[in-house]
Write an enzyme that holds these catalytic residues in place. Structure first.
Site, mmCIF file in Angstrom:
data_model
loop_
_atom_site.group_PDB
_atom_site.id
_atom_site.type_symbol
_atom_site.label_atom_id
_atom_site.label_comp_id
_atom_site.label_asym_id
_atom_site.label_seq_id
_atom_site.Cartn_x
_atom_site.Cartn_y
_atom_site.Cartn_z
ATOM 1 N N GLY A 10 1.931 10.494 36.956
ATOM 2 C CA GLY A 10 2.331 11.653 36.163
ATOM 3 C C GLY A 10 1.401 11.872 34.975
ATOM 4 C CD GLN A 11 1.902 16.958 32.398
ATOM 5 O OE1 GLN A 11 1.230 17.502 31.540
ATOM 6 N NE2 GLN A 11 3.142 17.317 32.638
ATOM 7 C CE1 TYR A 66 14.640 16.110 40.603
ATOM 8 C CE2 TYR A 66 14.932 17.396 38.594
ATOM 9 C CZ TYR A 66 14.930 17.307 39.969
ATOM 10 O OH TYR A 66 15.219 18.425 40.725
ATOM 11 C CB THR A 106 13.289 15.938 26.900
ATOM 12 O OG1 THR A 106 13.056 17.343 26.782
ATOM 13 C CG2 THR A 106 14.751 15.719 27.263
ATOM 14 C CE1 TYR A 130 13.740 16.347 32.191
ATOM 15 C CE2 TYR A 130 13.867 17.854 30.335
ATOM 16 C CZ TYR A 130 13.264 16.789 30.971
ATOM 17 O OH TYR A 130 12.191 16.160 30.379
#
Length: 306
Positions: A10-11, A66, A106, A130
């Site tokens: 991933g990033q 995710y 997040t 999310y």
């Protein structure tokens, strides 16, 4: 130091593999096994347990997640497995072997109704699946009472993976007019900034085992890690187009309202995070989002990021 790194494809994970190499042996993992690494599906708790018990790392860095915000509204089970259950399992296993856990969360744990940047003390209230699953992951780690760092970040982008920057650069080659939301505010954050700051924090005091343990327990907790200053998605897009070089079809970028671009998941209108705690605790100066974007789009960095 032995470091188990998840989500290496991933990033953030890809950048972390580079920055953490200076601190010890990195064991990279991903759903599809990376070169010189291990296959690890974060939706499978027993795989997580097995790999942690097999490798017995000093530090577990969980960069896997995710992140399909809209798809999570219908793939609730999978989003929960990866974002909530997997961190809980990692925390349990970290406690078993005496490891430190680093985890990324997040800005979407907040509802966006603040008028000033959110601090770590503000009450989360996610608006979408999310955000809910990421919050559950945070809570599971905190409840385990282990040395940990939870870094909340926002609007992550880079020249790898799927993200806003790459989408805008691609659409600019295909469309003459682009409409971009202009009433959601946050801080675009380069994946390399996140990786560099993580490595800087881990490197601050690792000279002896006793000092390391003291450092981790004293500073263990939740931190906001983003670029400084803020903008809207439209402002971010405009900055990308102003700085990116090369021919493109795009002639005009038009600001629109969130209501003009409905999505399955509700986004917070204001998700700016206050990063004062991280900067003061570790003495780290975070870059502004504009400064970081300039570095990403500097042609001399393309080969480094490819």
């Amino acid at each position: 130091m032995q470091i188990l790194l998840t989500g290496v494809n991933g990033q953030v994970g890809w950048e972390l593999q580079r920055t953490l190499m200076t601190l010890g042996k990195v064991i990279p993992t991903a759903r599809i096994a990376p070169a010189h690494g291990l296959a690890l599906d974060l939706s499978q708790p027993e795989q997580i347990r097995s790999i942690i018990r097999e490798t017995r790392p000093n530090v577990i860095v969980n960069a896997g997640a995710y992140t399909a915000v809209d798809r999570a509204e219908t793939e609730i089970h999978l989003a929960t497995a990866v974002n909530a259950i997997a961190p809980a399992v990692m925390a349990e296993e970290a406690k078993r072997i005496g490891a430190t856990l680093i985890h990324y969360s997040t800005d979407y744990v907040f509802n966006g109704r603040n008028s000033t940047p959110y601090t770590e003390k503000d009450q989360p209230d996610p608006l979408n699946v999310y955000g809910m699953t990421k919050l559950k992951g945070e809570q599971a780690i905190q409840e385990a009472e282990i040395p940990h760092f939870i870094f909340r970040t926002s609007w992550v982008y880079g020249l790898r993976g799927k993200n806003f920057l790459k989408t805008m650069l691609s659409l600019a080659q295909e469309k003459e007019i682009l409409k971009v939301v202009n009433d959601q505010t946050g801080a675009p954050t380069w994946s390399r900034t996140i990786a560099d700051v993580t490595a800087q924090i881990l490197a601050q005091d690792i000279y002896t085992k006793s000092v390391w343990d003291d450092f981790m327990f004293v500073h263990s907790g939740l931190y906001h890690l983003t670029s400084t200053d803020s903008t809207t998605w439209y402002g971010f897009a405009k900055a990308i187009f102003d700085q990116a070089q090369g021919d493109r079809k795009l002639k005009k970028c038009v600001p629109i309202l969130t209501s003009d671009y409905p999505t399955p998941a509700t986004r917070p209108r204001f998700s700016r995070l206050n990063t004062h705690k991280l900067s003061q605790t570790f003495g780290i100066a975070l870059p502004s989002w504009k400064t970081a974007l300039c570095a990403v789009l500097d042609p001399s960095l393309y080969l480094v990021n490819s």
